[in-house]
Design a protein around this motif. Structure first.
Motif, PDB file in Angstrom:
ATOM      1  N   ASP A  68       0.802  -1.223   0.000  1.00 20.12           N
ATOM      2  CA  ASP A  68       0.000   0.000   0.000  1.00 20.12           C
ATOM      3  C   ASP A  68       0.835   1.272   0.000  1.00 20.12           C
ATOM      4  O   ASP A  68       0.299   2.373   0.044  1.00 20.12           O
ATOM      5  CB  ASP A  68      -0.953  -0.003   1.205  1.00 20.12           C
ATOM      6  N   MET A  69       2.154   1.090  -0.074  1.00 19.25           N
ATOM      7  CA  MET A  69       3.040   2.254  -0.239  1.00 19.25           C
ATOM      8  C   MET A  69       3.592   2.298  -1.654  1.00 19.25           C
ATOM      9  O   MET A  69       4.597   2.967  -1.937  1.00 19.25           O
ATOM     10  CB  MET A  69       4.189   2.219   0.791  1.00 19.25           C
ATOM     11  N   GLY A  70       2.913   1.588  -2.590  1.00 22.96           N
ATOM     12  CA  GLY A  70       3.398   1.535  -3.962  1.00 22.96           C
ATOM     13  C   GLY A  70       3.452   2.891  -4.646  1.00 22.96           C
ATOM     14  O   GLY A  70       4.303   3.125  -5.516  1.00 22.96           O
ATOM     15  N   GLY A  71       2.548   3.800  -4.291  1.00 23.42           N
ATOM     16  CA  GLY A  71       2.587   5.140  -4.872  1.00 23.42           C
ATOM     17  C   GLY A  71       3.829   5.900  -4.452  1.00 23.42           C
ATOM     18  O   GLY A  71       4.517   6.524  -5.282  1.00 23.42           O
ATOM     19  N   ALA A  72       4.156   5.837  -3.163  1.00 21.07           N
ATOM     20  CA  ALA A  72       5.374   6.493  -2.681  1.00 21.07           C
ATOM     21  C   ALA A  72       6.606   5.843  -3.282  1.00 21.07           C
ATOM     22  O   ALA A  72       7.574   6.528  -3.645  1.00 21.07           O
ATOM     23  CB  ALA A  72       5.431   6.425  -1.149  1.00 21.07           C
ATOM     24  N   ALA A  73       6.601   4.511  -3.412  1.00 20.30           N
ATOM     25  CA  ALA A  73       7.742   3.817  -4.016  1.00 20.30           C
ATOM     26  C   ALA A  73       7.960   4.278  -5.453  1.00 20.30           C
ATOM     27  O   ALA A  73       9.098   4.480  -5.886  1.00 20.30           O
ATOM     28  CB  ALA A  73       7.513   2.307  -3.970  1.00 20.30           C
ATOM     29  N   ALA A  74       6.871   4.463  -6.208  1.00 19.63           N
ATOM     30  CA  ALA A  74       6.991   4.946  -7.585  1.00 19.63           C
ATOM     31  C   ALA A  74       7.558   6.357  -7.628  1.00 19.63           C
ATOM     32  O   ALA A  74       8.378   6.680  -8.503  1.00 19.63           O
ATOM     33  CB  ALA A  74       5.631   4.902  -8.280  1.00 19.63           C
ATOM     34  N   VAL A  75       7.149   7.205  -6.704  1.00 17.43           N
ATOM     35  CA  VAL A  75       7.679   8.566  -6.648  1.00 17.43           C
ATOM     36  C   VAL A  75       9.175   8.541  -6.338  1.00 17.43           C
ATOM     37  O   VAL A  75       9.978   9.247  -6.974  1.00 17.43           O
ATOM     38  CB  VAL A  75       6.915   9.399  -5.606  1.00 17.43           C
TER      39      VAL A  75
END
Length: 502
Positions: free
Chosen positions: A294-301
């Motif tokens: 659920d931290m995939g968005g931050a990981a992509a950033v």
């Protein structure tokens, strides 16, 4: 002089051969499977058909050694289809070639030459190398006995005369490295990657990228806001989601500032929920099983910022990651509580499992304060988006048609599937609350992904803004193309394409 291309997951030597004839011993290894090449391969069409090989993009088949093969070389036919090649096609073909050749110690390939007519020499070489690097990705940090490394240590790539080899390899390494970093972060167990750990990984990534970039091109920096700073900065959404946790929250702000006058200023905002139990609205076992992602968005950033710093575009980019876990502790936010977001908006929390939009509300509020040309948020936000689009497409929403078109073009170039979803004003009343400015969920269970997008739109005003719901494609259950089972790093390449192609 051979060029050593290293990432955390792969170290190989690549020699750019400016004359395809220099690779003659294995020149037939991976020619595109088109009718005019069959004679050169020395293989009858009936043989390929009998092998079930149709020449589709990424299909491979071991072939009998043609006359004149040296040192027992085994040719590998690689399908490139019958249409004009895209970079995504070439990455897929290169990944398939890598997997087919992974049990040998060296490979000679003419794939960059075959793809150059459609992609240009530099683009073809970059796509081939990127596909191979990503296909080699492994995450075995927690294996008692890690899998043996592939014996393939040396790759010779034949490229057309005039190829800017260094630039192509640098771009491939930057993008593949950013995607691999995002994969690593998402693949980590939640017990090993807390909010503070995610923030530290982001700072480390910026430091590493800065060390390998040209300091004359610009500057990179990172800062972390701890709990006390978040209180001072009025980040009530992030603090509210963190209220039930024993792990402190963090907001990370990463920056790339070019030396030249920037052509644009872009802000990226990532959801960084390191584990989502649902809070007091507790998820089921099935719903919680994969919530380390659920931290995939931050990981992509973080992955995109790492690549951007290395590629040094003349675009100013800021990455904001809103990091916490969501736990049902005794001090957790309760259904019916009201949170105060950074921009002054109050939110009635009626479902603590709709927490991602609460932390993004603070991140978006912060992003628009600098009046950027574009804000993009990425989040594994809603199961409703997966119900609508499945596991391969990300939902794309936004308030600016030109920005949406930019994102669609970047997604096509990146080979990442985006589907434009509306932000219907007719549904806005679903978010009306009798006691606060907004409620954090709609009043019925229909259109949940759209309700979430409408909620986020309340925190960007008139600033051009895009929202990518990446809940589906953030991971895969099987190797596919250049993706390996587990985290995909989805979103990194689209962001890099959009920023560097501005």
């Amino acid at each position: 002089m051979p060029l050593t291309l290293s990432t955390e997951h792969l170290e190989v030597v690549l020699e750019a051969v400016n004359d395809a004839a220099a690779a003659a011993p294995a020149a037939a290894a991976d020619r595109p499977v088109r009718s005019d090449a069959l004679d050169a391969l020395g293989v009858a069409p009936s043989y390929l058909a009998a092998c079930g090989f149709d020449g589709a993009v990424g299909a491979t088949s071991l072939l009998p050694s043609p006359g004149g093969a040296v040192d027992g070389a085994v040719p590998i036919a690689v399908g490139l289809g019958s249409e004009r090649l895209t970079a995504a096609d070439v990455r897929k073909a290169a990944a398939s070639l890598w997997r087919s050749a992974s049990k040998v110690d060296s490979l000679v390939s003419t794939l960059p030459t075959a793809a150059a007519a459609d992609l240009g020499a530099d683009g073809a070489l970059s796509a081939v190398v990127e596909g191979m690097l990503l296909a080699s990705y492994r995450f075995d940090e927690y294996k008692g006995e890690p899998a043996e490394a592939d014996p393939l240590k040396r790759i010779v790539l034949a490229v057309p005369e005039g190829t800017d080899t260094a630039a192509a390899l640098d771009r491939a390494a930057a993008v593949a490295g950013g995607i691999a970093l995002a994969r690593d972060l998402v693949n980590q167990p939640a017990g090993a990657l807390t909010a503070a750990g995610l923030a530290a990984a982001a700072v480390e990534a910026v430091d590493a990228a800065r060390a390998s970039s040209n300091p004359k091109a610009g500057s990179a920096s990172a800062e972390v806001w701890d709990r006390d700073r978040l209180v001072t900065e009025r980040c009530g959404g992030l603090l509210g989601v963190n209220a039930g946790s024993t792990e402190p929250p963090a907001l990370v702000r990463l920056r790339w500032q070019p030396t030249a006058e920037p052509r644009a200023a872009i802000q990226l905002v990532g959801k960084g929920i390191t584990f989502d139990t649902g809070g007091l609205n507790l998820k089921s076992f099935e719903g919680m099983e994969w919530m380390k992602i659920d931290m995939g968005g931050a990981a992509a950033v973080i992955g995109a910022m790492s690549a951007v710093i290395r590629l040094a575009p003349d675009v100013a980019v800021t990455g904001i990651c809103c990091c916490t876990d969501n736990q049902p502790g005794p001090t957790a936010t309760k259904p019916g509580d009201v949170l105060h977001i950074r921009n002054g908006t109050t939110v009635e929390v009626l479902n603590t499992d709709a927490e991602g939009r609460l932390v993004l509300a603070d991140g978006l509020s912060l992003a628009v304060e600098e009046a950027p040309d574009l804000v993009i948020d990425l989040a594994t936000l809603t199961g409703a988006c997966m119900v609508a689009l499945g596991e391969k497409y990300a939902g794309l929403m936004g308030n600016d048609e030109a920005a949406i078109e930019r994102a669609q073009a970047a997604g096509r170039a990146a080979g990442e599937l985006l589907w434009h979803l509306p932000l219907p004003p007719e549904y806005r009343e679903q978010l009306d609350s009798p006691i606060a400015d907004l409620r954090n969920i709609g009043k019925n269970r229909y259109g949940g992904a759209l309700h979430a997008g409408l909620f986020l739109s309340e925190f960007v005003g008139d600033t051009p803004w895009l929202h990518l719901d990446i809940a589906g494609p953030v991971r895969t259950d099987a190797d596919a193309g250049e993706a390996s089972k587990g985290a995909t790093g989805f979103g990194v390449r689209t962001l890099v394409e959009l920023i560097c192609g501005w």
